[in-house]
Design a protein around this motif. Structure first.
Motif, PDB file in Angstrom:
ATOM      1  N   THR A  69      -3.543   2.947   8.882  1.00  0.00           N
ATOM      2  CA  THR A  69      -3.580   3.460   7.321  1.00  0.00           C
ATOM      3  C   THR A  69      -3.531   2.371   6.324  1.00  0.00           C
ATOM      4  O   THR A  69      -4.196   2.320   5.415  1.00  0.00           O
ATOM      5  CB  THR A  69      -2.064   4.066   7.210  1.00  0.00           C
ATOM      6  OG1 THR A  69      -2.362   5.355   8.357  1.00  0.00           O
ATOM      7  CG2 THR A  69      -2.040   4.793   5.906  1.00  0.00           C
ATOM      8  N   ILE A  70      -2.585   1.294   6.623  1.00  0.00           N
ATOM      9  CA  ILE A  70      -2.697   0.181   5.516  1.00  0.00           C
ATOM     10  C   ILE A  70      -3.946  -0.655   5.695  1.00  0.00           C
ATOM     11  O   ILE A  70      -4.493  -0.879   4.521  1.00  0.00           O
ATOM     12  CB  ILE A  70      -1.408  -0.892   5.973  1.00  0.00           C
ATOM     13  CG1 ILE A  70      -0.084  -0.077   5.709  1.00  0.00           C
ATOM     14  CG2 ILE A  70      -1.504  -2.282   5.288  1.00  0.00           C
ATOM     15  CD1 ILE A  70       1.040  -1.026   6.326  1.00  0.00           C
ATOM     16  N   ALA A  71      -4.617  -0.952   6.756  1.00  0.00           N
ATOM     17  CA  ALA A  71      -5.872  -1.670   6.784  1.00  0.00           C
ATOM     18  C   ALA A  71      -6.970  -0.493   6.239  1.00  0.00           C
ATOM     19  O   ALA A  71      -7.639  -1.184   5.287  1.00  0.00           O
ATOM     20  CB  ALA A  71      -6.334  -1.648   8.236  1.00  0.00           C
ATOM     21  N   ALA A  72      -6.802   0.604   6.228  1.00  0.00           N
ATOM     22  CA  ALA A  72      -7.901   1.486   5.666  1.00  0.00           C
ATOM     23  C   ALA A  72      -7.763   1.387   4.275  1.00  0.00           C
ATOM     24  O   ALA A  72      -8.729   1.627   3.444  1.00  0.00           O
ATOM     25  CB  ALA A  72      -7.790   3.080   6.412  1.00  0.00           C
ATOM     26  N   CYS A  73      -6.512   1.591   3.664  1.00  0.00           N
ATOM     27  CA  CYS A  73      -6.423   1.437   2.329  1.00  0.00           C
ATOM     28  C   CYS A  73      -6.918   0.201   1.777  1.00  0.00           C
ATOM     29  O   CYS A  73      -7.458   0.090   0.648  1.00  0.00           O
ATOM     30  CB  CYS A  73      -4.652   1.637   2.238  1.00  0.00           C
ATOM     31  SG  CYS A  73      -4.105   3.262   2.028  1.00  0.00           S
ATOM     32  N   GLY A  74      -6.528  -0.931   2.449  1.00  0.00           N
ATOM     33  CA  GLY A  74      -7.133  -2.261   2.039  1.00  0.00           C
ATOM     34  C   GLY A  74      -8.559  -2.359   1.898  1.00  0.00           C
ATOM     35  O   GLY A  74      -9.055  -2.907   0.977  1.00  0.00           O
ATOM     36  N   LEU A  75      -9.243  -1.594   2.834  1.00  0.00           N
ATOM     37  CA  LEU A  75     -10.661  -1.864   2.954  1.00  0.00           C
ATOM     38  C   LEU A  75     -11.329  -0.964   1.854  1.00  0.00           C
ATOM     39  O   LEU A  75     -12.186  -1.085   1.384  1.00  0.00           O
ATOM     40  CB  LEU A  75     -11.271  -1.279   4.245  1.00  0.00           C
ATOM     41  CG  LEU A  75     -11.001  -2.211   5.271  1.00  0.00           C
ATOM     42  CD1 LEU A  75     -11.283  -1.471   6.876  1.00  0.00           C
ATOM     43  CD2 LEU A  75     -11.864  -3.486   5.123  1.00  0.00           C
TER      44      LEU A  75
END
Length: 118
Positions: A69-75
């Motif tokens: 979730t954090i990675a997707a938000c960052g992307l």
């Protein structure tokens, strides 16, 4: 839902992983894009590392959902910034950025739907 989650996440990881490799191997395309946007070339590897971390985070999300979730938000934020960088200098060549942004948003949405938003 699980099949959709795995499929969209793997597609997102492949897209971003491929882009990270292009940025990190010193390919001329990201350097030219940086020049067009007025970004110093020394930041191209940094952008590649951010893409690589996003890819790793998406894949880690299979084991630890919050990381995905954090990675997707960052992307999502990364590609919003990329599109803004294009528009800021008058470039309308944003189709690639929009495709990557839509992929990141889809990865985030399907991940939240699969694991729950709470």
């Amino acid at each position: 839902m699980f099949i959709a989650f795995v499929t969209v996440t793997v597609i997102g990881a492949v897209f971003n992983g491929g882009a990270a490799v292009i940025y990190l191997i010193g390919h001329e395309y990201p350097k030219t894009q940086a020049d067009i946007k007025g970004i110093p070339r020394k930041y191209v590897p940094v952008l590649g590392v951010l893409l690589a971390l996003g890819t790793a985070g998406l894949l880690a999300g299979f084991a630890v959902p919050v990381l995905g979730t954090i990675a997707a938000c960052g992307l999502v934020l990364y590609f919003i910034g990329a599109i803004i960088a294009h528009l800021r200098v008058g470039s309308r060549d944003i189709v690639g950025g929009i495709v990557f942004l839509v992929t990141a948003v889809a990865t985030l949405a399907v991940g939240l739907a699969h694991h729950g938003a709470a």
